[in-house]
Design a protein around this motif. Sequence first.
Motif, PDB file in Angstrom:
ATOM      1  N   UNK A 182       2.428  -9.026   1.615  1.00  0.00           N
ATOM      2  CA  UNK A 182       1.723  -7.763   1.355  1.00  0.00           C
ATOM      3  C   UNK A 182       1.667  -7.469  -0.138  1.00  0.00           C
ATOM      4  N   UNK A 183       2.788  -7.686  -0.845  1.00  0.00           N
ATOM      5  CA  UNK A 183       2.789  -7.413  -2.286  1.00  0.00           C
ATOM      6  C   UNK A 183       1.861  -8.367  -3.022  1.00  0.00           C
ATOM      7  N   UNK A 184       1.854  -9.638  -2.636  1.00  0.00           N
ATOM      8  CA  UNK A 184       0.937 -10.590  -3.270  1.00  0.00           C
ATOM      9  C   UNK A 184      -0.514 -10.195  -3.005  1.00  0.00           C
ATOM     10  N   UNK A 185      -0.800  -9.759  -1.793  1.00  0.00           N
ATOM     11  CA  UNK A 185      -2.168  -9.376  -1.425  1.00  0.00           C
ATOM     12  C   UNK A 185      -2.653  -8.184  -2.231  1.00  0.00           C
ATOM     13  N   UNK A 186      -1.823  -7.142  -2.362  1.00  0.00           N
ATOM     14  CA  UNK A 186      -2.269  -5.966  -3.104  1.00  0.00           C
ATOM     15  C   UNK A 186      -2.471  -6.305  -4.575  1.00  0.00           C
ATOM     16  N   UNK A 187      -1.737  -7.283  -5.087  1.00  0.00           N
ATOM     17  CA  UNK A 187      -1.953  -7.693  -6.476  1.00  0.00           C
ATOM     18  C   UNK A 187      -3.264  -8.458  -6.636  1.00  0.00           C
ATOM     19  N   UNK A 188      -3.608  -9.269  -5.660  1.00  0.00           N
ATOM     20  CA  UNK A 188      -4.877  -9.998  -5.747  1.00  0.00           C
ATOM     21  C   UNK A 188      -6.059  -9.027  -5.848  1.00  0.00           C
ATOM     22  N   UNK A 189      -5.973  -7.935  -5.113  1.00  0.00           N
ATOM     23  CA  UNK A 189      -7.045  -6.938  -5.139  1.00  0.00           C
ATOM     24  C   UNK A 189      -6.912  -6.013  -6.339  1.00  0.00           C
ATOM     25  N   UNK A 190      -5.682  -5.620  -6.652  1.00  0.00           N
ATOM     26  CA  UNK A 190      -5.478  -4.567  -7.631  1.00  0.00           C
ATOM     27  C   UNK A 190      -5.437  -4.989  -9.083  1.00  0.00           C
ATOM     28  N   UNK A 191      -5.125  -6.233  -9.377  1.00  0.00           N
ATOM     29  CA  UNK A 191      -5.021  -6.650 -10.782  1.00  0.00           C
ATOM     30  C   UNK A 191      -6.306  -6.391 -11.564  1.00  0.00           C
ATOM     31  N   UNK A 192      -7.493  -6.731 -11.050  1.00  0.00           N
ATOM     32  CA  UNK A 192      -8.711  -6.424 -11.816  1.00  0.00           C
ATOM     33  C   UNK A 192      -8.982  -4.922 -11.936  1.00  0.00           C
ATOM     34  N   UNK A 193      -8.442  -4.135 -11.007  1.00  0.00           N
ATOM     35  CA  UNK A 193      -8.721  -2.698 -11.002  1.00  0.00           C
ATOM     36  C   UNK A 193      -7.817  -1.936 -11.965  1.00  0.00           C
ATOM     37  N   UNK A 194      -6.529  -2.025 -11.739  1.00  0.00           N
ATOM     38  CA  UNK A 194      -5.571  -1.235 -12.522  1.00  0.00           C
ATOM     39  C   UNK A 194      -4.424  -2.077 -13.084  1.00  0.00           C
ATOM     40  N   UNK A 195      -4.420  -3.353 -12.789  1.00  0.00           N
ATOM     41  CA  UNK A 195      -3.269  -4.183 -13.125  1.00  0.00           C
ATOM     42  C   UNK A 195      -2.233  -4.159 -12.020  1.00  0.00           C
ATOM     43  N   UNK A 196      -2.455  -3.327 -11.019  1.00  0.00           N
ATOM     44  CA  UNK A 196      -1.596  -3.142  -9.844  1.00  0.00           C
ATOM     45  C   UNK A 196      -0.228  -2.584 -10.192  1.00  0.00           C
ATOM     46  N   UNK A 197      -0.037  -1.341  -9.793  1.00  0.00           N
ATOM     47  CA  UNK A 197       1.284  -0.736  -9.906  1.00  0.00           C
ATOM     48  C   UNK A 197       1.967  -0.781  -8.547  1.00  0.00           C
ATOM     49  N   UNK A 198       1.561   0.099  -7.649  1.00  0.00           N
ATOM     50  CA  UNK A 198       2.156   0.338  -6.325  1.00  0.00           C
ATOM     51  C   UNK A 198       3.671   0.541  -6.426  1.00  0.00           C
ATOM     52  N   UNK A 199       4.166   0.758  -7.647  1.00  0.00           N
ATOM     53  CA  UNK A 199       5.599   0.837  -7.882  1.00  0.00           C
ATOM     54  C   UNK A 199       5.845   1.565  -9.201  1.00  0.00           C
ATOM     55  N   UNK A 200       6.207   2.849  -9.146  1.00  0.00           N
ATOM     56  CA  UNK A 200       6.419   3.604 -10.385  1.00  0.00           C
ATOM     57  C   UNK A 200       7.424   2.955 -11.331  1.00  0.00           C
ATOM     58  N   UNK A 214      -1.019   3.500 -22.608  1.00  0.00           N
ATOM     59  CA  UNK A 214      -0.196   3.134 -21.453  1.00  0.00           C
ATOM     60  C   UNK A 214       0.706   4.292 -21.052  1.00  0.00           C
ATOM     61  N   UNK A 215       1.150   5.080 -22.036  1.00  0.00           N
ATOM     62  CA  UNK A 215       1.995   6.241 -21.761  1.00  0.00           C
ATOM     63  C   UNK A 215       1.161   7.393 -21.217  1.00  0.00           C
ATOM     64  N   UNK A 216       0.026   7.659 -21.825  1.00  0.00           N
ATOM     65  CA  UNK A 216      -0.793   8.807 -21.400  1.00  0.00           C
ATOM     66  C   UNK A 216      -1.384   8.599 -20.010  1.00  0.00           C
ATOM     67  N   UNK A 217      -1.564   7.359 -19.592  1.00  0.00           N
ATOM     68  CA  UNK A 217      -2.103   7.083 -18.266  1.00  0.00           C
ATOM     69  C   UNK A 217      -1.014   6.832 -17.222  1.00  0.00           C
ATOM     70  N   UNK A 218       0.234   6.891 -17.646  1.00  0.00           N
ATOM     71  CA  UNK A 218       1.344   6.545 -16.759  1.00  0.00           C
ATOM     72  C   UNK A 218       1.444   7.457 -15.542  1.00  0.00           C
ATOM     73  N   UNK A 219       1.048   8.716 -15.688  1.00  0.00           N
ATOM     74  CA  UNK A 219       1.144   9.666 -14.569  1.00  0.00           C
ATOM     75  C   UNK A 219       0.461   9.126 -13.312  1.00  0.00           C
ATOM     76  N   UNK A 220      -0.673   8.444 -13.521  1.00  0.00           N
ATOM     77  CA  UNK A 220      -1.438   7.905 -12.393  1.00  0.00           C
ATOM     78  C   UNK A 220      -0.587   6.955 -11.552  1.00  0.00           C
ATOM     79  N   UNK A 221       0.222   6.149 -12.214  1.00  0.00           N
ATOM     80  CA  UNK A 221       0.955   5.090 -11.537  1.00  0.00           C
ATOM     81  C   UNK A 221       2.342   5.545 -11.073  1.00  0.00           C
ATOM     82  N   UNK A 222       2.563   6.835 -11.221  1.00  0.00           N
ATOM     83  CA  UNK A 222       3.708   7.480 -10.596  1.00  0.00           C
ATOM     84  C   UNK A 222       3.240   8.295  -9.399  1.00  0.00           C
ATOM     85  N   UNK A 223       2.207   9.096  -9.615  1.00  0.00           N
ATOM     86  CA  UNK A 223       1.732  10.018  -8.566  1.00  0.00           C
ATOM     87  C   UNK A 223       1.044   9.280  -7.425  1.00  0.00           C
ATOM     88  N   UNK A 224       0.066   8.422  -7.737  1.00  0.00           N
ATOM     89  CA  UNK A 224      -0.717   7.767  -6.686  1.00  0.00           C
ATOM     90  C   UNK A 224       0.144   6.909  -5.754  1.00  0.00           C
TER      91      UNK A 224
END
Length: 255
Positions: A182-200, A214-224
Amino acid sequence: MQVKSLQPGPAQLRTLEDEPQPVVAEFVGTLLLVFFGVGAAVLAAEYVGTLGIALTFGFVLLALAYAIGPISGSHVNPAVTLGMLMAGRIHLEMAVKYWIAQIVGGIVGAALLFLVAKQVPGLKTSETFGSNGFGDRSAVGINTGGAFVAELILTFLLVYVVLAVTHRVAVVGFDGLPIGIALATVHLVGIPLTGTSVNPARSIGPALFAGGAAITQLWMFIVAPLVGAALAAYVHKLTHPQPNVPAATEPEEEV
């Protein structure tokens, strides 16, 4: 024959909270996930590509599932811990300890990676350094709303799979295999989009060393990811109905 619930009982949860090993395991596991996973993006992207980065994250999590799964559950992710908390598999006190260990582990893992990266001539670490981003920091230029939805859905898949294949805090047997996939799959899809966080925790460490946007956009990869995890826990209760009552308080059923 007696059939018992797979939900952890009060004695199990108290033991988990009293012992330091699970918290240390979460610290070490998150450190390794960030060092090797983000390291593949920072040090080896030119050689392994998106597929290699995705597989690195998946394989590291798979290895950790077997190494520390029986000790801590191998969450190594605040979003997974939130899902476990909402599913009633750990107490709030232990979840807070996990979150602290994961965030500190992610920062230490990023610091060690930063030290290695600084020894590579010509390697740029500012602004990027495997951090997540959207807008002009996304490979495809995804906007804020799109990045939020993407991270929510990607995290939903990961946490939903974790909750579905495990029935208690520990990861046992073949539980680690679908989680790693599952983690590998979400990275295949997410890397071109956001670099893939799914993990604050995975996002916080690299962002601190990348600095700038990277700091100013960090909120997104904590909240989402946290919203995605909460949604996954809710949907899991609908698709996998099970009592959230500790085993020790449930009557045993004779078969």
